[in-house]
Scaffold this active site. Structure first.
Site: not given
Ligand code: TXE
Length: 476
Positions: A169, A244, A278, A380
């Site tokens: 996804k 991660e 990240c 972060e």
């Molecule tokens: O992240 P989400 P978001 C951090 C960074 C950023 C913050 C918010 O600080 O500002 O997260 O970003 C899917 N079950 N990082 O809201 O929600 C979602 O659709 C399963 C750090 O975009 O974690 C997307 O595909 N999946 C990071 C993915 O998870 C779910 C990179 C990431 O979204 C879900 C990105 C659920 N309940 C953001 N809810 C890094 N580690 O580098 C959402 N998703």
């Protein structure tokens, strides 16, 4: 674009769509189906049906296919990089690096295909054992929007080489390049159903992947909060999970550092991909003896940065990827200003004016004299804001560095081996760089400690992570 299930383009059973926007212009560039748990069910069935034949191929056959796929993606890199820039925002140069990085990952794992798929263990009079590494079955992957293509490679390459099939996804704001690449992989010979892409929201398609009984393992990259939910769901079904979850990486610049090199390291470390990585440098610690000259050189370079549409060849930093990011960063800087959490050395606001008004542009920002409890140091900061902390000895720097709940990466900039040894031993992190930052080639394991997550991606060990052992014990 459509989802890709069982080698074909499909709409969602919901008949609903989601727009994909260019974050530099606000224009809708395409739309993708808003997938449902029913779509995930169909994708998992396809992956299950494809599993047997795919896992029965030799690892070498799968490796040859990955090599070929990498070369086809390389051939199309210009179109893919452009698409990535348009949906994600990053400068075209960085998008090109990312597409090439994806190919490097495929080639790295393809190169491991000649490794033995198990071990023989001799137990003297008790007998001999053959330990096989078997694929798990259907694996799930959930991808964020910041480095979607590279992270797709980190998850798909080892899983597919090991003989698994996958349901993936993408994020809602950067699904297009992933869909295009998966179509290329199929053209390269990946059998239908081996890799299925289901678009849609995390709450519906994401959770449906995690909880589907036929999905054996899930690899997730994203926020800590969502990571906790993923862990909880996966735990309730007793499923293996790699998380991660980002970090707040410190960069420690010692008084014996090559200042010019360190300034360039901080720039790349913090402002590449508009700071949305990240392993970006999220806290800068500079030794007091060089702080004055270091900060003034850094400020000059930051102020000369060209912020703009990633398709413009002059652009050094593109927009943030989405409105949530833009609002979060604007809110953080508002609080820093109103509560006196630091001194803004440069930047600190959204970029406004002709050519910028419809995009999510934010100024590259440096903040000094940062309060210890400011979210700039405790959270972060996923964007182009760099808090700078001046320190007078390594002990103090290490204790401040370790105060963060995160433990992904850390860099130390020095010429002194004893300093390197100290930082390597005492800093909580999954990787310590010396005189560089951010780089994560496919050859080395990647992942963090503390709230940065669990499990490792990359390196040959990640391949084993997509297998389970099965032992034949021959008691002669
Ligand atoms: O992240 P989400 P978001 C951090 C960074 C950023 C913050 C918010 O600080 O500002 O997260 O970003 C899917 N079950 N990082 O809201 O929600 C979602 O659709 C399963 C750090 O975009 O974690 C997307 O595909 N999946 C990071 C993915 O998870 C779910 C990179 C990431 O979204 C879900 C990105 C659920 N309940 C953001 N809810 C890094 N580690 O580098 C959402 N998703």
């Amino acid at each position: 674009m459509y989802m890709r299930i069982n080698g074909v383009e499909v709409p969602s059973a919901s008949a609903e769509w989601r727009d994909v926007m260019n974050p530099a212009t606000g224009e809708v560039i395409d739309r993708v189906p808003d997938g449902t748990s029913g779509d995930v069910g169909v994708a998992v069935e396809s992956a299950e049906s494809a599993f047997q034949k795919w896992s029965e191929k030799t690892t070498r056959e799968r490796g040859v296919l990955l090599f070929h796929a990498a070369s086809m993606v390389r051939d199309d890199h210009k179109h893919l990089a452009r698409l990535l820039t348009m949906e994600q925002g990053k400068p075209l140069r960085e998008a090109t690096d990312e597409v090439r990085g994806f190919c490097n990952v495929l080639e790295f794992y393809a190169g491991l295909s000649s490794q033995p798929a198990g071990d023989a263990v001799r137990l003297g009079s008790q007998g001999d054992c053959m330990v096989l590494h078997e694929p798990l079955g259907v694996c799930g992957a959930i991808i964020p929007w910041n480095m979607p293509v590279l992270i797709m490679g980190w998850k798909t390459a080892p899983a597919l080489l090991a003989g698994n099939t996958m349901v993936l996804k993408p994020s809602t704001t950067a699904p297009l390049t992933i869909l295009s690449i998966s179509a290329i992989l199929e053209k390269a010979g990946l059998p239908p159903g081996v890799l299925n892409i289901v678009t849609g929201s995390g709450g519906s398609t994401g959770e449906a992947i995690i909880t589907h009984p036929s999905v054996q393992k899930v690899s997730f990259t994203g926020s800590c909060a969502t990571g906790c939910r993923v862990r909880e769901l996966a735990g309730s079904c007793n499923k293996d999970v790699v998380l991660e979850l980002g970090g707040s990486d410190p960069m420690i610049v010692m008084d014996d550092a090559d200042v010019q090199k360190a300034v360039e390291g901080a720039l790349r470390g913090r402002f590449y991909n508009a700071g949305q990585i990240c392993t970006a440098v999220k806290r800068l610690f500079v030794h007091q003896d060089i702080a004055g000259s270091f900060i003034s050189q850094l400020k000059v370079r930051v102020e000369s940065f060209h912020v703009g549409n990633g398709l413009d060849p002059q652009t050094e930093m593109g927009p943030l990827n989405n409105l949530q990011q833009y609002d979060t960063l604007s809110g953080i800087m508002k609080s820093v200003k109103e509560n006196g959490e630091g001194t803004i050395l440069t930047g600190g606001s959204p970029v406004k004016g002709e050519g910028y008004d419809n995009g999510y542009f934010f100024e590259p920002t440096l903040v000094g004299d940062v309060a210890e409890d400011s979210s700039l140091l405790t959270g972060e900061i996923f964007g182009p804001i760099l808090p700078v902390v001046v320190f007078h000895d390594l002990d103090t720097a290490i204790s401040k560095v370790n105060r963060s709940p995160y433990g992904l990466g850390t860099s130390v900039w020095t010429r002194d081996l004893a300093t390197v040894k100290r930082v390597f031993q005492d800093v909580h992190a999954g990787i310590i760089w010396v005189n560089r930052h951010v780089t994560v080639p496919p050859e080395i394991p990647f992942g963090g400690t503390k709230e940065s997550g669990t499990g490792r991606e990359n390196g040959y060990r990640a391949l084993h992570g997509y297998t389970r052992t099965k032992t034949l014990f021959l008691g002669w």
